[in-house]
Design a protein around this motif. Structure first.
Motif, short mmCIF file in Angstrom:
data_model
loop_
_atom_site.label_atom_id
_atom_site.label_comp_id
_atom_site.label_asym_id
_atom_site.label_seq_id
_atom_site.Cartn_x
_atom_site.Cartn_y
_atom_site.Cartn_z
N LEU A 150 35.96 36.31 54.50
CA LEU A 150 37.06 35.52 55.07
C LEU A 150 36.97 35.59 56.59
N TYR A 151 37.22 34.45 57.25
CA TYR A 151 37.23 34.39 58.71
C TYR A 151 38.61 33.92 59.20
N SER A 152 39.04 34.51 60.30
CA SER A 152 40.30 34.11 60.92
C SER A 152 40.08 32.93 61.86
N HIS A 153 41.17 32.48 62.47
CA HIS A 153 41.13 31.35 63.41
C HIS A 153 40.17 31.63 64.56
N SER A 154 40.15 32.85 65.08
CA SER A 154 39.32 33.18 66.24
C SER A 154 37.88 33.51 65.87
N GLY A 155 37.64 33.73 64.58
CA GLY A 155 36.29 34.07 64.14
C GLY A 155 36.14 35.50 63.66
N LYS A 156 37.25 36.25 63.60
CA LYS A 156 37.17 37.60 63.04
C LYS A 156 36.78 37.52 61.56
N ALA A 157 35.90 38.42 61.13
CA ALA A 157 35.41 38.38 59.76
C ALA A 157 35.90 39.58 58.97
N SER A 158 36.25 39.33 57.72
CA SER A 158 36.60 40.41 56.80
C SER A 158 35.31 41.06 56.30
N PRO A 159 35.39 42.23 55.69
CA PRO A 159 34.21 42.76 55.00
C PRO A 159 33.80 41.80 53.88
N VAL A 160 32.56 41.84 53.49
CA VAL A 160 32.07 41.04 52.37
C VAL A 160 32.43 41.76 51.07
N ILE A 161 33.07 41.04 50.16
CA ILE A 161 33.35 41.58 48.84
C ILE A 161 32.28 41.09 47.88
N GLU A 162 31.66 42.02 47.18
CA GLU A 162 30.59 41.65 46.26
C GLU A 162 31.15 40.89 45.06
N THR A 163 30.48 39.82 44.72
CA THR A 163 30.84 39.03 43.54
C THR A 163 29.65 38.15 43.19
N THR A 164 29.65 37.60 42.02
CA THR A 164 28.60 36.65 41.65
C THR A 164 29.24 35.30 41.38
N SER A 165 28.59 34.26 41.88
CA SER A 165 29.11 32.92 41.71
C SER A 165 27.95 31.94 41.73
N GLU A 215 45.44 36.92 62.38
CA GLU A 215 44.54 37.75 63.18
C GLU A 215 44.80 39.24 62.95
N LYS A 216 46.06 39.61 62.93
CA LYS A 216 46.40 41.02 62.74
C LYS A 216 46.01 41.49 61.34
N ALA A 217 46.26 40.64 60.35
CA ALA A 217 45.89 40.99 58.98
C ALA A 217 44.38 41.15 58.83
N MET A 218 43.63 40.31 59.49
CA MET A 218 42.17 40.39 59.39
C MET A 218 41.67 41.71 59.96
N THR A 219 42.31 42.17 61.01
CA THR A 219 41.93 43.43 61.64
C THR A 219 42.31 44.63 60.77
N GLU A 220 43.51 44.58 60.19
CA GLU A 220 44.05 45.76 59.51
C GLU A 220 43.78 45.79 58.01
N ILE A 221 43.76 44.63 57.34
CA ILE A 221 43.54 44.61 55.89
C ILE A 221 42.61 43.44 55.51
N GLY A 222 41.53 43.31 56.25
CA GLY A 222 40.63 42.19 56.01
C GLY A 222 40.08 42.16 54.59
N ARG A 223 39.71 43.32 54.05
CA ARG A 223 39.16 43.37 52.70
C ARG A 223 40.21 42.94 51.67
N PHE A 273 42.77 41.07 52.22
CA PHE A 273 43.12 39.67 52.45
C PHE A 273 42.16 38.76 51.67
N VAL A 274 40.85 38.97 51.82
CA VAL A 274 39.90 38.13 51.10
C VAL A 274 39.98 38.39 49.60
N GLY A 275 40.26 39.63 49.21
CA GLY A 275 40.42 39.94 47.80
C GLY A 275 41.60 39.22 47.18
N LEU A 276 42.69 39.12 47.94
CA LEU A 276 43.87 38.41 47.46
C LEU A 276 43.57 36.93 47.23
N LEU A 277 42.86 36.33 48.18
CA LEU A 277 42.57 34.91 48.10
C LEU A 277 41.64 34.59 46.94
#
Length: 397
Positions: A80-95, A360-368, A370-374
């Motif tokens: 997941l990427y934020s508006h400014s370009g901050k990136a969450s960790p990559v969550i492993e999955t197959t698709s 932006e704050k969520a991406m910094t503090e709970i990025g993993r 956040f993407v997991g929720l989505l």
């Protein structure tokens, strides 16, 4: 005099839900007809073409997917990427990423091979009712009027389902409008599937980059109804998305090869997906993963269950709502567990993307998380709830 065609099960729509409904009904011994208003099944594409768990569903539904239908079977993670370009960790999955035009035809051919009849260029115009029971549709086939009478009608006719409206069944009011393109000559690692969140280009929802292969992707924005306060056009939201610092880099030199706009439901499944003589499958019943709008897998599964249930009801000579309710019991007790967990997470996602500062704050503090929720929902709802509570306390103080 208008011609009349009789069958046991009529399936309206020949997307993944319709083909699998036809397959399930035909395998159950019902005389089955699938009708499709388009002249070319699967075209035009109105889909991001991502499908998680493709090979699981292939085994579960006892179908064979031609490898030619699969554009990319090597997605190994999501980010997941934020508006400014901050990136969450990559969550492993197959698709997997499919070619919908080929994929839809592949499913349709298997339905026909199992005994279902298929008519293209056949448009259902009006539901036929008698004493509270649906018993078919008025249609036009190749421009000629025809009545199709059936013991059970399965609505697999997508977002704007006329079968749903004609049966008086209700769906949610929130919709997910998509504006996307297939782009080639792009520069990106096709093993990772990234999504983007910004109030500026995807209010209430998200944007995506679906990697089809090493140099082609489906990219686009999704907007929720009611969240576009400025009444901005989808084209403008997409333009803003292409200016994102990460997206603009990946898009450099890209060439557009297809427009893939579409709309799906976002909120929850229909209040009821059955009635006297009628069932709803896939988008027609809003049976989708509402957090991110994905619907192919859920359409395939719900369609097949609808077909099975319809064939069984025909055999028992009981197509009443009480008999057909077995379908809803079946999908709710299986795929419904995942669907309804996404209903809860979708509410949280809408809260999370309410402002760019919060994103932006969520991406910094709970990025993993956040993407997991989505993407996954399960296991990520409570951590995000706790973070929102603490964020609101700080914001108020």
């Amino acid at each position: 005099m208008v011609k009349v065609f009789n069958c046991d099960v009529l399936v309206v729509g020949c997307g993944p839900a319709g083909s699998m409904a036809g397959l399930g009904a035909a395998r159950g011994g019902a005389r089955t007809l699938i009708i499709e208003r388009k002249k070319d099944i699967g075209f035009p594409e109105r889909c991001g073409e991502s499908l998680a768990g493709l090979h699981t569903y292939e085994k579960r539904l006892d179908i064979k997917i031609d490898p030619a239908c699969i554009a990319n079977d090597e997605v190994q993670g999501m980010q997941l990427y934020s508006h400014s370009g901050k990136a969450s960790p990559v969550i492993e999955t197959t698709s997997s990423v499919i070619e919908r035009r080929l994929f839809d035809k592949c499913l349709a051919k298997q339905a026909v091979a199992s005994g279902a009849e298929l008519w293209i260029q056949t448009n259902a115009l009006e539901v036929l009712k008698d004493k509270g029971f649906i018993y078919g549709v008025k249609a036009k086939r190749d421009g000629e009027p025809i009545e199709i009478h059936a013991k059970v009608v399965i609505g697999a006719d997508g977002f704007s389902s006329g079968i749903c409206r004609g049966a008086g069944l209700k769906r949610p009011h929130i919709s997910f409008q998509c504006y996307s393109f297939e782009v080639t000559n792009v520069n990106y690692d096709h093993h990772i599937f990234p999504c983007f969140v910004s109030y500026d280009f995807s209010p209430g929802a998200h944007a995506w980059w679906v990697p089809k292969n090493q140099n082609t992707a489906n990219i686009g924005v999704g907007i929720l109804t009611g969240y576009d306060k400025a009444k901005t056009s989808l084209r403008e939201y997409y333009r803003r998305f292409t200016q994102h610092p990460v997206v603009s880099k990946w898009l450099k030199g890209g060439q557009y090869t297809a427009l893939l706009t579409g709309t799906t439901w976002y909120g929850a499944p229909a209040e009821k997906t059955y009635g006297n003589g009628v069932l709803l499958a896939g988008d027609a019943g809003s049976i989708v993963w509402v957090t991110h709008g994905a619907g192919i897998a859920m359409s395939m599964s719900s369609g097949y269950m609808a077909g099975e249930t319809a064939a069984q009801a025909v055999k028992e000579s009981n197509v009443s709502a009480s008999s057909l309710s077995r379908y809803e019991d079946k999908w709710k007790s299986t795929i419904g567990k995942s669907i309804f967990s996404h209903v809860e997470s979708a509410k949280l996602v809408r809260e999370m993307v309410a402002s760019n500062d919060q994103i932006e704050k969520a991406m910094t503090e709970i990025g993993r998380e956040f993407v997991g929720l989505l993407i996954f929902s399960r296991g990520y709802v409570e951590p995000v709830k706790e973070w929102l509570k603490s964020y609101r306390k700080v914001a108020v103080s």
